[in-house]
Design a protein around this motif. Structure first.
Motif, PDB file in Angstrom:
ATOM      1  N   GLY A 196      13.359   2.578  -5.975  1.00  0.00           N
ATOM      2  CA  GLY A 196      11.925   2.491  -5.721  1.00  0.00           C
ATOM      3  C   GLY A 196      11.591   1.392  -4.719  1.00  0.00           C
ATOM      4  O   GLY A 196      10.703   1.535  -3.884  1.00  0.00           O
ATOM      5  N   ARG A 197      12.312   0.298  -4.808  1.00  0.00           N
ATOM      6  CA  ARG A 197      12.117  -0.811  -3.881  1.00  0.00           C
ATOM      7  C   ARG A 197      12.502  -0.379  -2.458  1.00  0.00           C
ATOM      8  O   ARG A 197      11.794  -0.645  -1.497  1.00  0.00           O
ATOM      9  CB  ARG A 197      12.990  -1.989  -4.335  1.00  0.00           C
ATOM     10  CG  ARG A 197      12.521  -3.340  -3.852  1.00  0.00           C
ATOM     11  CD  ARG A 197      13.406  -4.433  -4.421  1.00  0.00           C
ATOM     12  NE  ARG A 197      13.070  -4.775  -5.793  1.00  0.00           N
ATOM     13  CZ  ARG A 197      13.972  -5.051  -6.750  1.00  0.00           C
ATOM     14  NH1 ARG A 197      15.260  -5.004  -6.483  1.00  0.00           N
ATOM     15  NH2 ARG A 197      13.580  -5.365  -7.956  1.00  0.00           N
ATOM     16  N   TRP A 198      13.624   0.332  -2.362  1.00  0.00           N
ATOM     17  CA  TRP A 198      14.069   0.824  -1.052  1.00  0.00           C
ATOM     18  C   TRP A 198      13.044   1.804  -0.471  1.00  0.00           C
ATOM     19  O   TRP A 198      12.709   1.737   0.724  1.00  0.00           O
ATOM     20  CB  TRP A 198      15.449   1.501  -1.170  1.00  0.00           C
ATOM     21  CG  TRP A 198      15.919   2.054   0.142  1.00  0.00           C
ATOM     22  CD1 TRP A 198      16.584   1.386   1.136  1.00  0.00           C
ATOM     23  CD2 TRP A 198      15.712   3.393   0.619  1.00  0.00           C
ATOM     24  NE1 TRP A 198      16.790   2.230   2.201  1.00  0.00           N
ATOM     25  CE2 TRP A 198      16.277   3.458   1.916  1.00  0.00           C
ATOM     26  CE3 TRP A 198      15.105   4.537   0.084  1.00  0.00           C
ATOM     27  CZ2 TRP A 198      16.264   4.628   2.682  1.00  0.00           C
ATOM     28  CZ3 TRP A 198      15.083   5.696   0.851  1.00  0.00           C
ATOM     29  CH2 TRP A 198      15.657   5.741   2.133  1.00  0.00           C
ATOM     30  N   ILE A 199      12.516   2.701  -1.311  1.00  0.00           N
ATOM     31  CA  ILE A 199      11.535   3.699  -0.865  1.00  0.00           C
ATOM     32  C   ILE A 199      10.301   3.007  -0.282  1.00  0.00           C
ATOM     33  O   ILE A 199       9.828   3.353   0.801  1.00  0.00           O
ATOM     34  CB  ILE A 199      11.147   4.624  -2.044  1.00  0.00           C
ATOM     35  CG1 ILE A 199      12.305   5.572  -2.381  1.00  0.00           C
ATOM     36  CG2 ILE A 199       9.855   5.397  -1.747  1.00  0.00           C
ATOM     37  CD1 ILE A 199      12.143   6.338  -3.696  1.00  0.00           C
ATOM     38  N   LEU A 200       9.813   2.005  -0.997  1.00  0.00           N
ATOM     39  CA  LEU A 200       8.629   1.269  -0.551  1.00  0.00           C
ATOM     40  C   LEU A 200       8.903   0.579   0.792  1.00  0.00           C
ATOM     41  O   LEU A 200       8.093   0.660   1.729  1.00  0.00           O
ATOM     42  CB  LEU A 200       8.242   0.257  -1.625  1.00  0.00           C
ATOM     43  CG  LEU A 200       6.900  -0.448  -1.470  1.00  0.00           C
ATOM     44  CD1 LEU A 200       5.756   0.559  -1.543  1.00  0.00           C
ATOM     45  CD2 LEU A 200       6.728  -1.502  -2.583  1.00  0.00           C
ATOM     46  N   GLN A 201      10.054  -0.075   0.883  1.00  0.00           N
ATOM     47  CA  GLN A 201      10.413  -0.764   2.133  1.00  0.00           C
ATOM     48  C   GLN A 201      10.510   0.208   3.299  1.00  0.00           C
ATOM     49  O   GLN A 201       9.963  -0.026   4.380  1.00  0.00           O
ATOM     50  CB  GLN A 201      11.779  -1.451   1.989  1.00  0.00           C
ATOM     51  CG  GLN A 201      11.722  -2.758   1.249  1.00  0.00           C
ATOM     52  CD  GLN A 201      13.110  -3.294   0.942  1.00  0.00           C
ATOM     53  OE1 GLN A 201      14.126  -2.643   1.217  1.00  0.00           O
ATOM     54  NE2 GLN A 201      13.161  -4.475   0.346  1.00  0.00           N
ATOM     55  N   GLN A 202      11.213   1.317   3.050  1.00  0.00           N
ATOM     56  CA  GLN A 202      11.441   2.286   4.123  1.00  0.00           C
ATOM     57  C   GLN A 202      10.125   2.879   4.597  1.00  0.00           C
ATOM     58  O   GLN A 202       9.884   3.012   5.794  1.00  0.00           O
ATOM     59  CB  GLN A 202      12.392   3.385   3.619  1.00  0.00           C
ATOM     60  CG  GLN A 202      12.976   4.233   4.720  1.00  0.00           C
ATOM     61  CD  GLN A 202      13.816   3.407   5.683  1.00  0.00           C
ATOM     62  OE1 GLN A 202      14.565   2.531   5.287  1.00  0.00           O
ATOM     63  NE2 GLN A 202      13.651   3.661   6.977  1.00  0.00           N
ATOM     64  N   ALA A 203       9.247   3.237   3.650  1.00  0.00           N
ATOM     65  CA  ALA A 203       7.963   3.842   4.008  1.00  0.00           C
ATOM     66  C   ALA A 203       7.128   2.861   4.841  1.00  0.00           C
ATOM     67  O   ALA A 203       6.517   3.250   5.838  1.00  0.00           O
ATOM     68  CB  ALA A 203       7.211   4.269   2.747  1.00  0.00           C
ATOM     69  N   CYS A 204       7.107   1.591   4.436  1.00  0.00           N
ATOM     70  CA  CYS A 204       6.327   0.590   5.187  1.00  0.00           C
ATOM     71  C   CYS A 204       6.892   0.388   6.585  1.00  0.00           C
ATOM     72  O   CYS A 204       6.157   0.380   7.575  1.00  0.00           O
ATOM     73  CB  CYS A 204       6.299  -0.739   4.430  1.00  0.00           C
ATOM     74  SG  CYS A 204       5.323  -0.666   2.905  1.00  0.00           S
ATOM     75  N   ARG A 205       8.192   0.248   6.670  1.00  0.00           N
ATOM     76  CA  ARG A 205       8.823   0.067   7.989  1.00  0.00           C
ATOM     77  C   ARG A 205       8.566   1.269   8.881  1.00  0.00           C
ATOM     78  O   ARG A 205       8.274   1.132  10.076  1.00  0.00           O
ATOM     79  CB  ARG A 205      10.342  -0.109   7.845  1.00  0.00           C
ATOM     80  CG  ARG A 205      10.723  -1.448   7.260  1.00  0.00           C
ATOM     81  CD  ARG A 205      12.221  -1.509   7.024  1.00  0.00           C
ATOM     82  NE  ARG A 205      12.553  -2.704   6.257  1.00  0.00           N
ATOM     83  CZ  ARG A 205      13.704  -2.879   5.633  1.00  0.00           C
ATOM     84  NH1 ARG A 205      14.635  -1.931   5.657  1.00  0.00           N
ATOM     85  NH2 ARG A 205      13.924  -3.987   4.971  1.00  0.00           N
ATOM     86  N   ASP A 206       8.698   2.456   8.309  1.00  0.00           N
ATOM     87  CA  ASP A 206       8.508   3.681   9.099  1.00  0.00           C
ATOM     88  C   ASP A 206       7.091   3.759   9.656  1.00  0.00           C
ATOM     89  O   ASP A 206       6.888   4.194  10.792  1.00  0.00           O
ATOM     90  CB  ASP A 206       8.801   4.924   8.240  1.00  0.00           C
ATOM     91  CG  ASP A 206      10.300   5.184   8.097  1.00  0.00           C
ATOM     92  OD1 ASP A 206      11.101   4.489   8.755  1.00  0.00           O
ATOM     93  OD2 ASP A 206      10.665   6.091   7.310  1.00  0.00           O
ATOM     94  N   MET A 207       6.099   3.340   8.867  1.00  0.00           N
ATOM     95  CA  MET A 207       4.715   3.444   9.349  1.00  0.00           C
ATOM     96  C   MET A 207       4.421   2.419  10.438  1.00  0.00           C
ATOM     97  O   MET A 207       3.632   2.676  11.343  1.00  0.00           O
ATOM     98  CB  MET A 207       3.719   3.299   8.193  1.00  0.00           C
ATOM     99  CG  MET A 207       3.651   4.517   7.314  1.00  0.00           C
ATOM    100  SD  MET A 207       3.408   6.065   8.241  1.00  0.00           S
ATOM    101  CE  MET A 207       4.932   6.916   7.822  1.00  0.00           C
ATOM    102  N   VAL A 208       5.069   1.257  10.354  1.00  0.00           N
ATOM    103  CA  VAL A 208       4.937   0.264  11.429  1.00  0.00           C
ATOM    104  C   VAL A 208       5.547   0.837  12.708  1.00  0.00           C
ATOM    105  O   VAL A 208       4.951   0.759  13.792  1.00  0.00           O
ATOM    106  CB  VAL A 208       5.613  -1.071  11.023  1.00  0.00           C
ATOM    107  CG1 VAL A 208       5.695  -2.019  12.216  1.00  0.00           C
ATOM    108  CG2 VAL A 208       4.838  -1.710   9.874  1.00  0.00           C
ATOM    109  N   ASP A 209       6.690   1.457  12.572  1.00  0.00           N
ATOM    110  CA  ASP A 209       7.361   2.105  13.691  1.00  0.00           C
ATOM    111  C   ASP A 209       6.471   3.217  14.262  1.00  0.00           C
ATOM    112  O   ASP A 209       6.294   3.338  15.483  1.00  0.00           O
ATOM    113  CB  ASP A 209       8.694   2.685  13.167  1.00  0.00           C
ATOM    114  CG  ASP A 209       9.546   3.285  14.265  1.00  0.00           C
ATOM    115  OD1 ASP A 209       9.248   3.050  15.448  1.00  0.00           O
ATOM    116  OD2 ASP A 209      10.512   4.001  13.931  1.00  0.00           O
ATOM    117  N   PHE A 210       5.890   4.002  13.356  1.00  0.00           N
ATOM    118  CA  PHE A 210       5.012   5.100  13.774  1.00  0.00           C
ATOM    119  C   PHE A 210       3.846   4.582  14.628  1.00  0.00           C
ATOM    120  O   PHE A 210       3.539   5.128  15.691  1.00  0.00           O
ATOM    121  CB  PHE A 210       4.484   5.837  12.540  1.00  0.00           C
ATOM    122  CG  PHE A 210       3.585   6.991  12.864  1.00  0.00           C
ATOM    123  CD1 PHE A 210       4.098   8.264  13.035  1.00  0.00           C
ATOM    124  CD2 PHE A 210       2.219   6.795  13.002  1.00  0.00           C
ATOM    125  CE1 PHE A 210       3.265   9.326  13.358  1.00  0.00           C
ATOM    126  CE2 PHE A 210       1.378   7.849  13.325  1.00  0.00           C
ATOM    127  CZ  PHE A 210       1.905   9.116  13.506  1.00  0.00           C
TER     128      PHE A 210
END
Ligand code: C2E
Ligand code: CA
Ligand code: CA
Ligand code: CA
Length: 279
Positions: free
Chosen positions: A90-104
């Motif tokens: 769950g921690r990884w999912i949250l991190q990945q989603a946040c990073r991806d949206m910054v990238d987006f």
């Protein structure tokens, strides 16, 4: 006939044994999956019910298993909850989603809110709030662009701590949506006390409204009630133009479903045509 009955019984028993064996193996494989980077995040658009324009996305985890191929989150999320693996996952999912949206945002110039599913175990665990704050700070994502989706199962051990946490999150600008609304044990009464900004109607509800007029009445009542409490409503599982039109007529705010777009990789999301200005 008697012999045949026995064979059938043995066949079912064999199936069950095989199924149990697979579940055990899968549960074991979860321990290495995170380290070996077998998970990836996909994103499904949520669109405005009237204009059809992209408004936000829901982050949905995928497991690319080395021998079994893609495993459904319906299968492995419950296993991860049983083993406790849901916490690091769950921690990884949250991190990945946040990073991806910054990238987006950096690539497209558009800010896109992301809704992340949070397991009840994860939400109620000490340190969850710290995890969220840390992840936002580390990724640089604005709290306004993060939404958490929880199901009413977070309320199983009592509403008090849940209300408190939701209030704290809200004060930090992080919104919480109530997922799978109506499918759980309670329904309407606790809505009064929960500081949620949105409810999501499960696709089992939505897809039934075309044939079941009582279900349609419930969906309509939920939409009206949510609006009266200053909440917005998402309908999941939109698979046809008819359903889109029906829910738009019922003033449902946002729609999600394969009719608009299936969950997709970040790379595909970045080039989604409906994002282009003027669309
Ligand atoms: P959910 O939170 O209710 O997510 C919506 C599910 O409906 C997704 O399935 C999505 O792909 C599917 N869906 C969306 N539109 C349509 C449609 O038009 N037709 C049909 N038939 N299906 C549609 P998915 O990705 O397989 O996820 C299943 C469940 O697994 C989710 O249900 C959620 O409970 C859980 N899950 C998925 N990703 C995560 C995650 O990152 N964290 C946690 N804790 N749970 C997750
Ligand atoms: Ca969800
Ligand atoms: Ca769910
Ligand atoms: Ca659902």
């Amino acid at each position: 006939a008697k012999g045949q009955g026995r064979n059938t019984w043995q066949w079912y028993r064999g199936q069950r044994v095989e199924k149990n064996r697979q579940t055990l193996a899968l549960r074991q494989d979860l321990y290495t999956a995170l380290k070996e980077q077998q998970f990836e995040m996909h994103y499904q658009p949520l669109v405005d019910s009237l204009s059809g324009r992209l408004r936000s996305v829901e982050a949905l985890v995928r497991w690319r298993h080395p021998s079994r191929g893609m495993v459904s989150p319906c299968e492995f999320i419950p296993l991860a909850e049983q083993t406790g693996q849901i916490i690091p996952l769950g921690r990884w999912i949250l991190q990945q989603a946040c990073r991806d949206m910054v990238d987006f945002s950096a690539r497209t110039g558009h800010d896109l809110p992301v809704a992340v599913n949070i397991s009840s175990l994860q939400f109620l665990r000490d340190g969850f709030l710290e995890d969220v704050k840390h992840t936002l700070a580390e990724s640089g994502l604005s709290p306004m662009l993060l939404e958490l989706e929880v199901t009413e199962s977070v309320l199983l051990d009592g509403a008090e701590p849940v209300i408190e946490l939701m209030q704290t999150l809200k004060a930090k600008g992080i919104r919480v949506a109530l997922d799978d609304f109506g499918t759980g044990f309670s329904s309407l009464s606790y809505l009064r006390d929960l500081p949620t900004h949105r409810v999501k109607l499960d696709r089992s509800f939505i897809q039934a409204i075309e044939t079941d007029h009582r279900m349609a009445a419930i969906v309509q009542a939920v939409i009206t009630m949510a609006h009266n409490m200053d909440m917005s409503v998402v309908a999941e599982g939109i698979e046809s133009l008819e359903l889109q039109q029906d829910l738009a007529r019922r003033h449902c705010d946002l729609l999600q479903g394969n009719y608009f777009a299936r969950p997709m990789s970040l790379a595909d999301l970045k080039v989604l045509p409906s994002l282009l200005p003027g669309n």
